[in-house]
Design a protein around this motif. Structure first.
Motif, PDB file in Angstrom:
ATOM      1  N   THR A  30       0.959  -1.392  -0.256  1.00 53.17           N
ATOM      2  CA  THR A  30      -0.314  -0.190   0.044  1.00 53.17           C
ATOM      3  C   THR A  30       1.010   1.155   0.034  1.00 53.17           C
ATOM      4  O   THR A  30       0.738   2.503  -0.996  1.00 53.17           O
ATOM      5  CB  THR A  30      -0.890  -0.186   1.628  1.00 53.17           C
ATOM      6  OG1 THR A  30      -1.791  -1.215   1.268  1.00 53.17           O
ATOM      7  CG2 THR A  30      -2.457   1.402   0.678  1.00 53.17           C
ATOM      8  N   ARG A  31       2.120   1.355   1.259  1.00 50.76           N
ATOM      9  CA  ARG A  31       2.631   2.140   1.359  1.00 50.76           C
ATOM     10  C   ARG A  31       3.353   2.325  -0.120  1.00 50.76           C
ATOM     11  O   ARG A  31       3.659   3.660  -0.868  1.00 50.76           O
ATOM     12  CB  ARG A  31       3.785   2.185   1.991  1.00 50.76           C
ATOM     13  CG  ARG A  31       4.400   3.288   2.217  1.00 50.76           C
ATOM     14  CD  ARG A  31       3.813   4.665   2.741  1.00 50.76           C
ATOM     15  NE  ARG A  31       4.914   5.742   2.775  1.00 50.76           N
ATOM     16  CZ  ARG A  31       4.397   7.167   2.072  1.00 50.76           C
ATOM     17  NH1 ARG A  31       3.467   7.613   1.861  1.00 50.76           N
ATOM     18  NH2 ARG A  31       5.214   8.220   2.040  1.00 50.76           N
ATOM     19  N   ALA A  32       4.287   1.687  -1.144  1.00 45.15           N
ATOM     20  CA  ALA A  32       4.788   1.832  -2.294  1.00 45.15           C
ATOM     21  C   ALA A  32       3.951   2.279  -3.324  1.00 45.15           C
ATOM     22  O   ALA A  32       4.425   3.060  -3.930  1.00 45.15           O
ATOM     23  CB  ALA A  32       4.974  -0.163  -2.806  1.00 45.15           C
ATOM     24  N   SER A  33       2.286   1.556  -3.032  1.00 42.46           N
ATOM     25  CA  SER A  33       1.977   2.155  -4.304  1.00 42.46           C
ATOM     26  C   SER A  33       1.699   3.090  -4.637  1.00 42.46           C
ATOM     27  O   SER A  33       0.807   3.929  -4.899  1.00 42.46           O
ATOM     28  CB  SER A  33       0.043   1.698  -3.970  1.00 42.46           C
ATOM     29  OG  SER A  33      -0.979   1.796  -3.505  1.00 42.46           O
ATOM     30  N   PHE A  34       1.450   4.363  -2.921  1.00 43.23           N
ATOM     31  CA  PHE A  34       1.183   5.362  -2.684  1.00 43.23           C
ATOM     32  C   PHE A  34       2.717   6.583  -3.638  1.00 43.23           C
ATOM     33  O   PHE A  34       2.639   7.323  -3.946  1.00 43.23           O
ATOM     34  CB  PHE A  34       1.559   6.415  -1.652  1.00 43.23           C
ATOM     35  CG  PHE A  34      -0.517   6.213  -0.674  1.00 43.23           C
ATOM     36  CD1 PHE A  34      -1.300   6.506  -1.791  1.00 43.23           C
ATOM     37  CD2 PHE A  34      -0.532   4.980   0.182  1.00 43.23           C
ATOM     38  CE1 PHE A  34      -2.721   6.606  -0.750  1.00 43.23           C
ATOM     39  CE2 PHE A  34      -1.561   5.071   0.111  1.00 43.23           C
ATOM     40  CZ  PHE A  34      -2.852   5.283  -0.617  1.00 43.23           C
ATOM     41  N   VAL A  49       2.556  -4.787 -11.416  1.00 42.08           N
ATOM     42  CA  VAL A  49       3.904  -4.695 -10.515  1.00 42.08           C
ATOM     43  C   VAL A  49       3.916  -5.371  -9.398  1.00 42.08           C
ATOM     44  O   VAL A  49       5.046  -5.881  -8.761  1.00 42.08           O
ATOM     45  CB  VAL A  49       5.246  -3.796 -11.096  1.00 42.08           C
ATOM     46  CG1 VAL A  49       5.059  -3.465 -11.544  1.00 42.08           C
ATOM     47  CG2 VAL A  49       4.435  -2.550 -10.173  1.00 42.08           C
ATOM     48  N   LEU A  50       3.004  -5.196  -8.557  1.00 43.92           N
ATOM     49  CA  LEU A  50       2.644  -5.484  -7.133  1.00 43.92           C
ATOM     50  C   LEU A  50       1.865  -6.457  -6.565  1.00 43.92           C
ATOM     51  O   LEU A  50       1.481  -6.400  -5.293  1.00 43.92           O
ATOM     52  CB  LEU A  50       1.681  -4.073  -6.013  1.00 43.92           C
ATOM     53  CG  LEU A  50       3.406  -3.262  -6.560  1.00 43.92           C
ATOM     54  CD1 LEU A  50       2.195  -2.207  -5.866  1.00 43.92           C
ATOM     55  CD2 LEU A  50       4.175  -3.313  -5.248  1.00 43.92           C
ATOM     56  N   ARG A  51       2.397  -7.139  -7.775  1.00 40.90           N
ATOM     57  CA  ARG A  51       1.276  -8.556  -7.411  1.00 40.90           C
ATOM     58  C   ARG A  51       1.895  -9.856  -7.304  1.00 40.90           C
ATOM     59  O   ARG A  51       1.371 -10.918  -6.371  1.00 40.90           O
ATOM     60  CB  ARG A  51       1.715  -9.527  -9.620  1.00 40.90           C
ATOM     61  CG  ARG A  51       0.547 -10.931  -9.280  1.00 40.90           C
ATOM     62  CD  ARG A  51       1.657 -11.613 -10.004  1.00 40.90           C
ATOM     63  NE  ARG A  51       1.044 -12.904 -10.134  1.00 40.90           N
ATOM     64  CZ  ARG A  51       1.302 -13.913  -9.429  1.00 40.90           C
ATOM     65  NH1 ARG A  51       1.995 -13.344  -9.103  1.00 40.90           N
ATOM     66  NH2 ARG A  51       0.716 -14.709  -9.316  1.00 40.90           N
ATOM     67  N   ASN A  52       3.227  -9.261  -7.015  1.00 41.65           N
ATOM     68  CA  ASN A  52       4.412 -10.451  -5.758  1.00 41.65           C
ATOM     69  C   ASN A  52       3.953  -9.316  -5.048  1.00 41.65           C
ATOM     70  O   ASN A  52       5.993  -9.675  -4.257  1.00 41.65           O
ATOM     71  CB  ASN A  52       4.901 -10.959  -7.110  1.00 41.65           C
ATOM     72  CG  ASN A  52       5.113 -11.740  -7.562  1.00 41.65           C
ATOM     73  OD1 ASN A  52       4.107 -12.440  -7.563  1.00 41.65           O
ATOM     74  ND2 ASN A  52       5.797 -11.686  -8.456  1.00 41.65           N
ATOM     75  N   GLY A  53       3.848  -8.530  -4.158  1.00 41.83           N
ATOM     76  CA  GLY A  53       4.412  -7.587  -3.364  1.00 41.83           C
ATOM     77  C   GLY A  53       5.565  -6.973  -3.627  1.00 41.83           C
ATOM     78  O   GLY A  53       6.046  -6.338  -4.885  1.00 41.83           O
ATOM     79  N   ILE A  54       5.846  -5.985  -2.924  1.00 42.09           N
ATOM     80  CA  ILE A  54       7.379  -5.054  -2.865  1.00 42.09           C
ATOM     81  C   ILE A  54       8.778  -5.525  -2.358  1.00 42.09           C
ATOM     82  O   ILE A  54       8.338  -6.176  -1.386  1.00 42.09           O
ATOM     83  CB  ILE A  54       6.885  -3.627  -2.016  1.00 42.09           C
ATOM     84  CG1 ILE A  54       8.457  -2.721  -2.592  1.00 42.09           C
ATOM     85  CG2 ILE A  54       7.146  -3.883  -0.910  1.00 42.09           C
ATOM     86  CD1 ILE A  54       8.060  -2.229  -3.701  1.00 42.09           C
ATOM     87  N   GLN A  55       9.182  -6.270  -3.393  1.00 41.31           N
ATOM     88  CA  GLN A  55      10.609  -7.049  -2.940  1.00 41.31           C
ATOM     89  C   GLN A  55      11.602  -6.355  -3.059  1.00 41.31           C
ATOM     90  O   GLN A  55      11.718  -6.411  -2.175  1.00 41.31           O
ATOM     91  CB  GLN A  55      11.216  -8.181  -4.126  1.00 41.31           C
ATOM     92  CG  GLN A  55       9.506  -8.727  -4.803  1.00 41.31           C
ATOM     93  CD  GLN A  55       9.226 -10.104  -3.538  1.00 41.31           C
ATOM     94  OE1 GLN A  55       9.936 -10.275  -3.110  1.00 41.31           O
ATOM     95  NE2 GLN A  55       8.025  -9.742  -4.192  1.00 41.31           N
TER      96      GLN A  55
END
Length: 191
Positions: A30-34, A49-55
């Motif tokens: 959520t933070r990365a999406s912002f 790109v966030l399908r696998n979360g934020i690596q």
């Protein structure tokens, strides 16, 4: 004189390790999406790109920027369509093992051989963070995929042949999904 007041302690809520990990991943995603939004990345690309979360933030941002440019590239449209078709059907696969002896036409052999040639270099490039080159490797599969779909009925009545075809698509889809869920990226039409 000291007065001690004992109060009953409230027990803190507990959650399982898996639930905690999911909550942490969700928080960072959520933070990365912002942050991606602040960088001008469209919501559909962010979801992809966030399908696998934020690596790793910078790597995920680079993939998002690359996909943002590609979604407006008319030459990438055919690649996007091919890989999207693979993702759609691959979800139905129940196995990963591929048996080339079950192939019934040249397009199956061609796609399998292209996949074997692309897979190793794709994984290497991806792990090295060379996302442009990795995506170019995936793009090499577009024409064999289109040919495969033009000449092959995936959902045939022969269950072993069907399962084998779906496994081939699933292996390709796993590579695509490592990069991003391209079905989340909306193709931008030029008017």
């Amino acid at each position: 004189m000291m007065l001690f007041i004992f109060t009953k302690r409230k027990k803190l809520p507990t959650i399982s390790k898996n639930e905690l990990e999911m909550e942490i991943r969700e928080f960072f995603s959520t933070r990365a999406s912002f942050l991606f939004k602040d960088e001008g990345i469209a919501p559909d690309v962010v979801k992809a790109v966030l399908r696998n979360g934020i690596q790793q933030y910078t790597s995920t941002l680079r993939k998002a920027e690359l996909l943002s440019a590609k979604r407006n590239d008319p030459e990438f449209k055919r690649v996007h369509e091919a890989l999207g078709r693979v993702l759609n059907l691959a979800a139905k696969a129940e196995q990963l093992s591929i048996n080339p002896e079950l192939f019934e036409n040249d397009s199956e052999h061609a796609l399998f051989n292209h996949y074997k040639n692309v897979h190793k270099s794709y994984i290497y490039l991806y792990n090295e963070g060379r996302f442009q080159s990795a995506l170019e490797q995936l793009s090499e599969l577009a024409e064999p995929i289109h040919s495969f779909f033009d000449q092959t009925m995936v959902m045939t009545e022969d269950m072993s042949v069907r399962a084998n075809r779906l496994a081939l698509l699933r292996n390709i889809a796993d590579d695509v999904l490592l990069f991003a869920d391209l079905n989340k990226v909306e193709w931008k039409q030029q008017y």
